[in-house]
Design a protein around this motif. Sequence first.
Motif, PDB file in Angstrom:
ATOM      1  N   THR A   1       8.541  -0.556   5.670  1.00 45.73           N
ATOM      2  CA  THR A   1       8.229   0.763   5.127  1.00 45.73           C
ATOM      3  C   THR A   1       9.385   1.351   4.329  1.00 45.73           C
ATOM      4  O   THR A   1      10.548   0.981   4.523  1.00 45.73           O
ATOM      5  CB  THR A   1       7.862   1.736   6.252  1.00 45.73           C
ATOM      6  OG1 THR A   1       8.971   1.825   7.175  1.00 45.73           O
ATOM      7  CG2 THR A   1       6.635   1.269   7.004  1.00 45.73           C
TER       8      THR A   1
ATOM      9  N   MET B   1       0.870  -1.167   0.000  1.00 41.51           N
ATOM     10  CA  MET B   1       0.000   0.000   0.000  1.00 41.51           C
ATOM     11  C   MET B   1       0.910   1.221   0.000  1.00 41.51           C
ATOM     12  O   MET B   1       1.875   1.290   0.770  1.00 41.51           O
ATOM     13  CB  MET B   1      -0.926   0.014   1.216  1.00 41.51           C
ATOM     14  CG  MET B   1      -1.868  -1.173   1.264  1.00 41.51           C
ATOM     15  SD  MET B   1      -3.096  -1.078   2.584  1.00 41.51           S
ATOM     16  CE  MET B   1      -4.307   0.044   1.852  1.00 41.51           C
TER      17      MET B   1
ATOM     18  N   ALA C   1      -4.753   1.876   5.251  1.00 42.65           N
ATOM     19  CA  ALA C   1      -3.418   2.437   5.396  1.00 42.65           C
ATOM     20  C   ALA C   1      -3.547   3.872   5.892  1.00 42.65           C
ATOM     21  O   ALA C   1      -4.549   4.550   5.635  1.00 42.65           O
ATOM     22  CB  ALA C   1      -2.667   2.405   4.075  1.00 42.65           C
TER      23      ALA C   1
ATOM     24  N   CYS D   1      -3.843   7.325  -2.679  1.00 45.80           N
ATOM     25  CA  CYS D   1      -3.536   5.994  -2.165  1.00 45.80           C
ATOM     26  C   CYS D   1      -3.470   5.031  -3.346  1.00 45.80           C
ATOM     27  O   CYS D   1      -4.275   5.119  -4.280  1.00 45.80           O
ATOM     28  CB  CYS D   1      -4.617   5.564  -1.191  1.00 45.80           C
ATOM     29  SG  CYS D   1      -4.376   3.927  -0.492  1.00 45.80           S
TER      30      CYS D   1
ATOM     31  N   ARG E   1      -0.293   0.606   8.505  1.00 46.41           N
ATOM     32  CA  ARG E   1      -1.483  -0.054   7.986  1.00 46.41           C
ATOM     33  C   ARG E   1      -2.086  -0.945   9.051  1.00 46.41           C
ATOM     34  O   ARG E   1      -1.389  -1.442   9.935  1.00 46.41           O
ATOM     35  CB  ARG E   1      -1.176  -0.851   6.721  1.00 46.41           C
ATOM     36  CG  ARG E   1      -0.229  -1.990   6.896  1.00 46.41           C
ATOM     37  CD  ARG E   1       0.215  -2.554   5.554  1.00 46.41           C
ATOM     38  NE  ARG E   1      -0.800  -3.409   4.947  1.00 46.41           N
ATOM     39  CZ  ARG E   1      -0.711  -3.875   3.697  1.00 46.41           C
ATOM     40  NH1 ARG E   1       0.326  -3.562   2.948  1.00 46.41           N
ATOM     41  NH2 ARG E   1      -1.661  -4.667   3.212  1.00 46.41           N
TER      42      ARG E   1
END
Length: 123
Positions: free
Chosen positions: A57, A34, A78, A95, A71
Amino acid sequence: QVQLVESGGGLVQAGGSLRLSCAASGSIFSINAMNWYRQAPGKQRELVAAVTSRGSTNYADFVKGRFTISRDNAKRTAYLQMNSLKPEDTGVYYCNAEIEEIHGSSWSRGDYWGQGTQVTVSS
């Protein structure tokens, strides 16, 4: 049909904070990465931050130390916590997610985008 819906944008003064949310809905089997992108007026869309299904991340250099992506897999959502905002952070935030969608007894993998949420940082 799979949808991504962003929320949380708005107008904030420089140095302030905002928290964006991106909720996925539909016949979803799983959600892989995401991501949050942004697009400033007259500029190309750029990657801001990404989070994998396991929570790893990655950040663009221009937001490191200020933004945090996270998330909630149970909620299929998210988040992007944005602190110490600057006028140059102004833009539409989108997003994006890679989602495996269920179609009866089969499935397909696709790349999905939300409609975007406006973030405006005043000086």
